[in-house]
Design a protein around this motif. Sequence first.
Motif, short mmCIF file in Angstrom:
data_model
loop_
_atom_site.label_atom_id
_atom_site.label_comp_id
_atom_site.label_asym_id
_atom_site.label_seq_id
_atom_site.Cartn_x
_atom_site.Cartn_y
_atom_site.Cartn_z
N ASP A 79 31.17 8.22 91.51
CA ASP A 79 30.42 9.04 92.48
C ASP A 79 28.98 9.25 91.99
N SER A 80 28.03 8.86 92.85
CA SER A 80 26.61 8.87 92.44
C SER A 80 26.15 10.24 91.93
N LYS A 95 35.71 3.71 95.54
CA LYS A 95 34.38 3.50 96.11
C LYS A 95 33.42 3.12 95.02
N LEU A 96 32.32 2.45 95.39
CA LEU A 96 31.23 2.15 94.46
C LEU A 96 30.05 3.05 94.81
N PRO A 97 29.27 3.47 93.80
CA PRO A 97 29.24 2.99 92.43
C PRO A 97 30.18 3.77 91.50
N PHE A 156 24.25 4.78 97.77
CA PHE A 156 24.78 5.49 96.60
C PHE A 156 24.58 4.66 95.33
N LYS A 182 38.30 0.18 109.27
CA LYS A 182 38.27 1.31 108.33
C LYS A 182 36.98 2.13 108.51
N TYR A 240 23.47 8.97 105.98
CA TYR A 240 24.26 7.80 105.56
C TYR A 240 25.15 7.29 106.70
N SER A 249 24.41 -0.36 99.49
CA SER A 249 24.94 1.00 99.43
C SER A 249 23.87 1.94 98.88
N1 LIG Z 1 30.26 10.09 97.38
C1 LIG Z 1 30.20 8.71 96.92
C2 LIG Z 1 30.13 7.79 98.11
C3 LIG Z 1 30.23 6.32 97.72
C4 LIG Z 1 30.53 5.44 98.92
O1 LIG Z 1 30.75 5.93 100.05
N2 LIG Z 1 30.55 4.14 98.69
C5 LIG Z 1 30.89 3.21 99.75
C6 LIG Z 1 29.75 2.21 99.96
S1 LIG Z 1 28.31 2.94 100.65
C7 LIG Z 1 32.12 2.42 99.35
O2 LIG Z 1 32.30 2.07 98.20
N3 LIG Z 1 32.97 2.09 100.33
C8 LIG Z 1 34.10 1.23 100.10
C9 LIG Z 1 35.34 1.74 100.73
O3 LIG Z 1 35.36 2.89 101.23
O4 LIG Z 1 36.30 0.99 100.72
C10 LIG Z 1 29.00 8.55 95.98
O5 LIG Z 1 28.08 9.39 96.04
O6 LIG Z 1 28.99 7.64 95.15
#
Ligand SMILES: N[C@@H](CCC(=O)N[C@@H](CS)C(=O)NCC(=O)O)C(=O)O
Length: 241
Positions: free
Chosen positions: A63-64, A50-52, A19, A143, A103, A17
């Motif tokens: 959120d990063s 979502k991670l991180p 992020f 998803k 991304y 990821s």
């Molecule tokens: N805006 C968030 C985006 C984070 C994000 O999109 N993480 C994705 C991985 S790249 C995630 O955790 N996806 C898991 C999901 O949606 O279930 C950030 O900047 O941290």
Amino acid sequence: MINVYKFGPLDKICDPSPFCVKVEAYCRLVGIPYISQCGARFLRSAPKGKLPYIDDNGTIIADSSFIINYLRATYHDTLDDHLTLTEKAIAHAFTRMIDENLYWVLSFARWQLAPNWPILKNLFFRELPPLLREIVPILARAKVTSALHKQGMGRHSETEIFEIGAQDLTALSDLLSDKTYFFGDKPCSFDAVAYSILAQFILSDSFSAPIFDKAKTYDNLVNFTQLFHQRYFLDPASHDN
Ligand SMILES: N[C@@H](CCC(=O)N[C@@H](CS)C(=O)NCC(=O)O)C(=O)O
């Protein structure tokens, strides 16, 4: 101590990821110590799903971008002090380009291209128990397909998506030009953002796509990515800030 909740390493990079990589790269640039907590299971405790996310002695931030803003305010780094207001505005706009556009090109290449699907399934889901190992990847892919469609990227053809990606890579290459870092010979927080996505295109060998081949043709982006990787991930003793 700060705990960073993330997925875990992929090939040479600290996370698939961008992020998650962004947060770690920022911490390493500034010299903020942290502990990595790896696993997709942390999505269940993630405040925004979502991670991180981080836990700084009980303060939880998701959120990063919010994480970096929080760390900047808390630890008072001087990383961007050498940037003019115009450079800060350019860095902001390029960050949005990376997070909200490039991304999705990466996401499409990994999740939608047929040859990458068995590779992704094995890399991301192999530790699940046998039955879940078959079901969870299918649900996760559905998803991502839906997210790509809703965001808009998924409505373009593969050729168009890679054309969009190449335009962003060209803009990054033009911004970097012949400098060591994006805004001169000293790193700033934007270098962590740029590394976070470029590492996915340039340093990861598991997936194949014309856009990954294309990324490797920008000599200055390759040199920047390798230099950042070497200095901040392989040889942290040589930090130059
Ligand atoms: N805006 C968030 C985006 C984070 C994000 O999109 N993480 C994705 C991985 S790249 C995630 O955790 N996806 C898991 C999901 O949606 O279930 C950030 O900047 O941290």
